[in-house]
Design a protein around this motif. Structure first.
Motif, PDB file in Angstrom:
ATOM      1  N   VAL A 196      36.079  42.022  35.075  1.00  0.00           N
ATOM      2  CA  VAL A 196      37.507  42.280  34.872  1.00  0.00           C
ATOM      3  C   VAL A 196      38.284  41.960  36.153  1.00  0.00           C
ATOM      4  O   VAL A 196      39.384  41.395  36.099  1.00  0.00           O
ATOM      5  CB  VAL A 196      37.742  43.743  34.437  1.00  0.00           C
ATOM      6  CG1 VAL A 196      39.217  44.110  34.536  1.00  0.00           C
ATOM      7  CG2 VAL A 196      37.247  43.949  33.007  1.00  0.00           C
ATOM      8  N   ALA A 197      37.713  42.293  37.310  1.00  0.00           N
ATOM      9  CA  ALA A 197      38.369  41.976  38.588  1.00  0.00           C
ATOM     10  C   ALA A 197      38.507  40.466  38.767  1.00  0.00           C
ATOM     11  O   ALA A 197      39.528  39.977  39.286  1.00  0.00           O
ATOM     12  CB  ALA A 197      37.581  42.582  39.744  1.00  0.00           C
ATOM     13  N   ASP A 198      37.515  39.699  38.335  1.00  0.00           N
ATOM     14  CA  ASP A 198      37.602  38.238  38.415  1.00  0.00           C
ATOM     15  C   ASP A 198      38.707  37.705  37.507  1.00  0.00           C
ATOM     16  O   ASP A 198      39.479  36.819  37.892  1.00  0.00           O
ATOM     17  CB  ASP A 198      36.266  37.609  38.012  1.00  0.00           C
ATOM     18  CG  ASP A 198      35.165  37.847  39.037  1.00  0.00           C
ATOM     19  OD1 ASP A 198      35.495  38.186  40.190  1.00  0.00           O
ATOM     20  OD2 ASP A 198      33.984  37.709  38.672  1.00  0.00           O
ATOM     21  N   VAL A 199      38.771  38.254  36.302  1.00  0.00           N
ATOM     22  CA  VAL A 199      39.780  37.807  35.344  1.00  0.00           C
ATOM     23  C   VAL A 199      41.188  38.121  35.841  1.00  0.00           C
ATOM     24  O   VAL A 199      42.137  37.357  35.614  1.00  0.00           O
ATOM     25  CB  VAL A 199      39.511  38.459  33.964  1.00  0.00           C
ATOM     26  CG1 VAL A 199      40.686  38.259  33.019  1.00  0.00           C
ATOM     27  CG2 VAL A 199      38.241  37.900  33.356  1.00  0.00           C
ATOM     28  N   GLN A 200      41.338  39.216  36.541  1.00  0.00           N
ATOM     29  CA  GLN A 200      42.648  39.645  37.034  1.00  0.00           C
ATOM     30  C   GLN A 200      43.283  38.617  37.968  1.00  0.00           C
ATOM     31  O   GLN A 200      44.505  38.588  38.140  1.00  0.00           O
ATOM     32  CB  GLN A 200      42.532  40.990  37.748  1.00  0.00           C
ATOM     33  CG  GLN A 200      43.880  41.598  38.116  1.00  0.00           C
ATOM     34  CD  GLN A 200      43.754  43.002  38.677  1.00  0.00           C
ATOM     35  OE1 GLN A 200      42.645  43.508  38.858  1.00  0.00           O
ATOM     36  NE2 GLN A 200      44.878  43.633  38.954  1.00  0.00           N
ATOM     37  N   LEU A 201      42.494  37.762  38.570  1.00  0.00           N
ATOM     38  CA  LEU A 201      43.022  36.755  39.498  1.00  0.00           C
ATOM     39  C   LEU A 201      43.913  35.743  38.787  1.00  0.00           C
ATOM     40  O   LEU A 201      44.779  35.128  39.420  1.00  0.00           O
ATOM     41  CB  LEU A 201      41.865  36.028  40.195  1.00  0.00           C
ATOM     42  CG  LEU A 201      40.943  36.894  41.065  1.00  0.00           C
ATOM     43  CD1 LEU A 201      39.782  36.056  41.586  1.00  0.00           C
ATOM     44  CD2 LEU A 201      41.720  37.517  42.215  1.00  0.00           C
ATOM     45  N   ASN A 202      43.722  35.576  37.483  1.00  0.00           N
ATOM     46  CA  ASN A 202      44.442  34.521  36.763  1.00  0.00           C
ATOM     47  C   ASN A 202      45.240  34.985  35.553  1.00  0.00           C
ATOM     48  O   ASN A 202      45.921  34.169  34.930  1.00  0.00           O
ATOM     49  CB  ASN A 202      43.444  33.453  36.300  1.00  0.00           C
ATOM     50  CG  ASN A 202      42.757  32.766  37.467  1.00  0.00           C
ATOM     51  OD1 ASN A 202      43.409  32.219  38.353  1.00  0.00           O
ATOM     52  ND2 ASN A 202      41.427  32.805  37.481  1.00  0.00           N
ATOM     53  N   TYR A 203      45.148  36.279  35.228  1.00  0.00           N
ATOM     54  CA  TYR A 203      45.830  36.765  34.027  1.00  0.00           C
ATOM     55  C   TYR A 203      46.518  38.098  34.326  1.00  0.00           C
ATOM     56  O   TYR A 203      46.147  38.801  35.261  1.00  0.00           O
ATOM     57  CB  TYR A 203      44.834  36.969  32.879  1.00  0.00           C
ATOM     58  CG  TYR A 203      44.033  35.745  32.526  1.00  0.00           C
ATOM     59  CD1 TYR A 203      44.449  34.880  31.511  1.00  0.00           C
ATOM     60  CD2 TYR A 203      42.853  35.458  33.198  1.00  0.00           C
ATOM     61  CE1 TYR A 203      43.702  33.764  31.182  1.00  0.00           C
ATOM     62  CE2 TYR A 203      42.100  34.323  32.869  1.00  0.00           C
ATOM     63  CZ  TYR A 203      42.532  33.486  31.868  1.00  0.00           C
ATOM     64  OH  TYR A 203      41.796  32.385  31.548  1.00  0.00           O
ATOM     65  N   ASP A 204      47.499  38.440  33.513  1.00  0.00           N
ATOM     66  CA  ASP A 204      48.170  39.730  33.679  1.00  0.00           C
ATOM     67  C   ASP A 204      47.761  40.737  32.604  1.00  0.00           C
ATOM     68  O   ASP A 204      48.263  41.848  32.552  1.00  0.00           O
ATOM     69  CB  ASP A 204      49.688  39.567  33.681  1.00  0.00           C
ATOM     70  CG  ASP A 204      50.260  39.100  32.352  1.00  0.00           C
ATOM     71  OD1 ASP A 204      49.463  38.766  31.434  1.00  0.00           O
ATOM     72  OD2 ASP A 204      51.492  39.047  32.218  1.00  0.00           O
ATOM     73  N   ARG A 205      46.823  40.342  31.743  1.00  0.00           N
ATOM     74  CA  ARG A 205      46.346  41.191  30.643  1.00  0.00           C
ATOM     75  C   ARG A 205      44.958  40.717  30.238  1.00  0.00           C
ATOM     76  O   ARG A 205      44.530  39.621  30.604  1.00  0.00           O
ATOM     77  CB  ARG A 205      47.306  41.103  29.456  1.00  0.00           C
ATOM     78  CG  ARG A 205      47.447  39.698  28.905  1.00  0.00           C
ATOM     79  CD  ARG A 205      48.606  39.532  27.936  1.00  0.00           C
ATOM     80  NE  ARG A 205      49.889  39.629  28.628  1.00  0.00           N
ATOM     81  CZ  ARG A 205      51.068  39.621  28.022  1.00  0.00           C
ATOM     82  NH1 ARG A 205      51.126  39.539  26.697  1.00  0.00           N
ATOM     83  NH2 ARG A 205      52.180  39.700  28.700  1.00  0.00           N
ATOM     84  N   TYR A 206      44.255  41.539  29.467  1.00  0.00           N
ATOM     85  CA  TYR A 206      42.933  41.117  28.993  1.00  0.00           C
ATOM     86  C   TYR A 206      42.508  41.940  27.789  1.00  0.00           C
ATOM     87  O   TYR A 206      43.039  43.008  27.516  1.00  0.00           O
ATOM     88  CB  TYR A 206      41.886  41.220  30.103  1.00  0.00           C
ATOM     89  CG  TYR A 206      41.482  42.634  30.484  1.00  0.00           C
ATOM     90  CD1 TYR A 206      40.338  43.230  29.961  1.00  0.00           C
ATOM     91  CD2 TYR A 206      42.248  43.387  31.380  1.00  0.00           C
ATOM     92  CE1 TYR A 206      39.960  44.525  30.322  1.00  0.00           C
ATOM     93  CE2 TYR A 206      41.886  44.670  31.742  1.00  0.00           C
ATOM     94  CZ  TYR A 206      40.742  45.232  31.209  1.00  0.00           C
ATOM     95  OH  TYR A 206      40.381  46.518  31.554  1.00  0.00           O
ATOM     96  N   ILE A 207      41.516  41.413  27.075  1.00  0.00           N
ATOM     97  CA  ILE A 207      40.875  42.084  25.946  1.00  0.00           C
ATOM     98  C   ILE A 207      39.424  42.341  26.342  1.00  0.00           C
ATOM     99  O   ILE A 207      38.764  41.449  26.889  1.00  0.00           O
ATOM    100  CB  ILE A 207      40.931  41.215  24.679  1.00  0.00           C
ATOM    101  CG1 ILE A 207      42.387  40.987  24.245  1.00  0.00           C
ATOM    102  CG2 ILE A 207      40.123  41.847  23.546  1.00  0.00           C
ATOM    103  CD1 ILE A 207      42.556  39.902  23.198  1.00  0.00           C
ATOM    104  N   PHE A 208      38.937  43.544  26.075  1.00  0.00           N
ATOM    105  CA  PHE A 208      37.573  43.892  26.472  1.00  0.00           C
ATOM    106  C   PHE A 208      36.734  44.297  25.259  1.00  0.00           C
ATOM    107  O   PHE A 208      37.211  44.995  24.361  1.00  0.00           O
ATOM    108  CB  PHE A 208      37.563  45.037  27.475  1.00  0.00           C
ATOM    109  CG  PHE A 208      36.182  45.412  27.948  1.00  0.00           C
ATOM    110  CD1 PHE A 208      35.593  44.712  28.984  1.00  0.00           C
ATOM    111  CD2 PHE A 208      35.463  46.420  27.323  1.00  0.00           C
ATOM    112  CE1 PHE A 208      34.309  45.025  29.409  1.00  0.00           C
ATOM    113  CE2 PHE A 208      34.183  46.741  27.734  1.00  0.00           C
ATOM    114  CZ  PHE A 208      33.597  46.038  28.784  1.00  0.00           C
ATOM    115  N   SER A 209      35.479  43.862  25.265  1.00  0.00           N
ATOM    116  CA  SER A 209      34.546  44.292  24.229  1.00  0.00           C
ATOM    117  C   SER A 209      33.136  44.318  24.799  1.00  0.00           C
ATOM    118  O   SER A 209      32.768  43.474  25.626  1.00  0.00           O
ATOM    119  CB  SER A 209      34.577  43.342  23.025  1.00  0.00           C
ATOM    120  OG  SER A 209      33.584  43.700  22.072  1.00  0.00           O
ATOM    121  N   GLU A 210      32.342  45.273  24.340  1.00  0.00           N
ATOM    122  CA  GLU A 210      30.914  45.222  24.589  1.00  0.00           C
ATOM    123  C   GLU A 210      30.289  44.273  23.566  1.00  0.00           C
ATOM    124  O   GLU A 210      30.989  43.737  22.702  1.00  0.00           O
ATOM    125  CB  GLU A 210      30.324  46.628  24.516  1.00  0.00           C
ATOM    126  CG  GLU A 210      30.837  47.512  25.651  1.00  0.00           C
ATOM    127  CD  GLU A 210      30.292  48.932  25.583  1.00  0.00           C
ATOM    128  OE1 GLU A 210      29.821  49.347  24.506  1.00  0.00           O
ATOM    129  OE2 GLU A 210      30.348  49.625  26.611  1.00  0.00           O
TER     130      GLU A 210
END
Length: 328
Positions: free
Chosen positions: A94-108
């Motif tokens: 999630v920290a890596d994704v935060q570098l390029n996006y302002d939102r995210y979807i998470f799933s196991e």
């Protein structure tokens, strides 16, 4: 910052069948071709996980060359990150994704999705991005009976579900202190916070005790505490966009097979539509007459857990002592 379509983050380790069902259902979603998908493949913590991990890794190598997403980015860990906050496999990706996006979807890796899962979450993220009351858009919803007067296709609740959710990084900044075990300990010692949690989130109180026992933070319980104490809400669909297939004894939080629970989850009806449009009411509170059909639980085991939990809670709050008994 990319804010048009939220990326999807999936964490996994060794459950090939679960992960395959998860990823391939996501490929069938509307907007899959516009979505970046990040898979964080953790490194096996011991040899018993290695065979499954190897099969999953090989499957991902094939999917990297042929898939239906905009991008499929696989991050392979060179050591085991595990599930312990704040340096877990999930928080790292999630920290890596935060570098390029302002939102995210998470799933196991044990969720399968309705065709309109991505549509619902992306439209929810855009619709409620400026509403400070809303912290999460949740894709999963329990089977429910709504009053006849309820006409909307979504509602707002202080409940939360970790089974396929979306959020904004700007709003998640406020939650970070709840990922700290010392902070959670203080919540149980503070009379006002404790009373509010006991009234609205009793299960979370006992979850915090369990976290203290095991020196680990459960993200869903931390987020539940935040929603309760900070007066925040989650958006839920009237009809679930997610089915969970992982309560079969193979997961971290499902170590023994419960056939009734498994049947409950596998037989749940989910939305079959490919599209979704929010109805007009922007802030639709959870209906008072709503009937929530929760999964079955073994009576003897649950009674024992509650008894031990009450004893442990008393000992911690009044004597700062937590036994090492295990009841979850």
């Amino acid at each position: 910052m990319n804010s048009e379509y939220a990326p999807v983050v999936i964490t996994t380790l060794n459950r090939l069948d679960h992960f395959k069902a998860c990823l391939e259902s996501l490929e069938k979603c509307t907007l899959a071709d516009k979505t970046d998908v990040y898979v964080a493949l953790d490194y096996p913590p011991s040899d018993k996980y290695r065979a499954g991990w190897s099969k999953l890794s090989k499957y991902l190598h094939k999917k990297e060359t042929s898939h239906l997403f905009k991008k499929l980015i696989v991050v392979r860990r060179e050591r085991n990150y595990g599930i312990k906050f704040p340096n877990s496999n999930s928080r790292a990706i999630v920290a890596d994704v935060q570098l390029n996006y302002d939102r995210y979807i998470f799933s196991e890796d044990d969720n399968v999705f309705s065709p309109n899962f991505l549509v619902f979450l992306n439209k929810g993220l855009e619709k409620f991005k400026d509403d400070d009351r809303i912290s999460f858009i949740c894709g999963y919803n329990y089977p429910m009976e709504f009053p006849k007067s309820f006409k909307n296709n979504f509602y707002i609740s202080k409940h939360a579900s970790p089974w396929g959710y979306a959020t904004w990084f700007s709003k998640e900044e406020h939650i970070k202190k709840y990922y700290n075990l010392d902070f959670l300990k203080q919540l149980l010692k503070d009379k006002g916070s404790f009373n509010k949690l006991m009234k609205y989130k009793t299960s979370t109180v006992y979850s915090i005790i369990n976290m203290i026992k095991n020196n680990i933070v459960y993200g869903d319980s931390a987020r539940g505490s935040y929603i309760c104490l900070e007066d925040k809400f989650c958006v839920f669909p009237k009809i679930s966009k997610v089915k969970n297939i992982g309560t079969d004894g193979t997961g971290v939080n499902s170590k023994s097979k419960n056939n009734k629970l498994l049947d409950y989850n596998l037989n749940q009806l989910v939305d079959a539509s490919e599209s979704f449009e929010f109805t007009n009411d922007i802030f639709t509170n959870e209906p008072e007459m709503l009937i929530r059909h929760t999964p079955p639980k073994p009576l003897v085991k649950e009674t024992y857990k509650k008894l031990i939990g009450k004893i442990d809670l008393f000992l911690f709050r009044h004597f700062n002592f937590v036994p090492k008994s295990k009841y979850i």
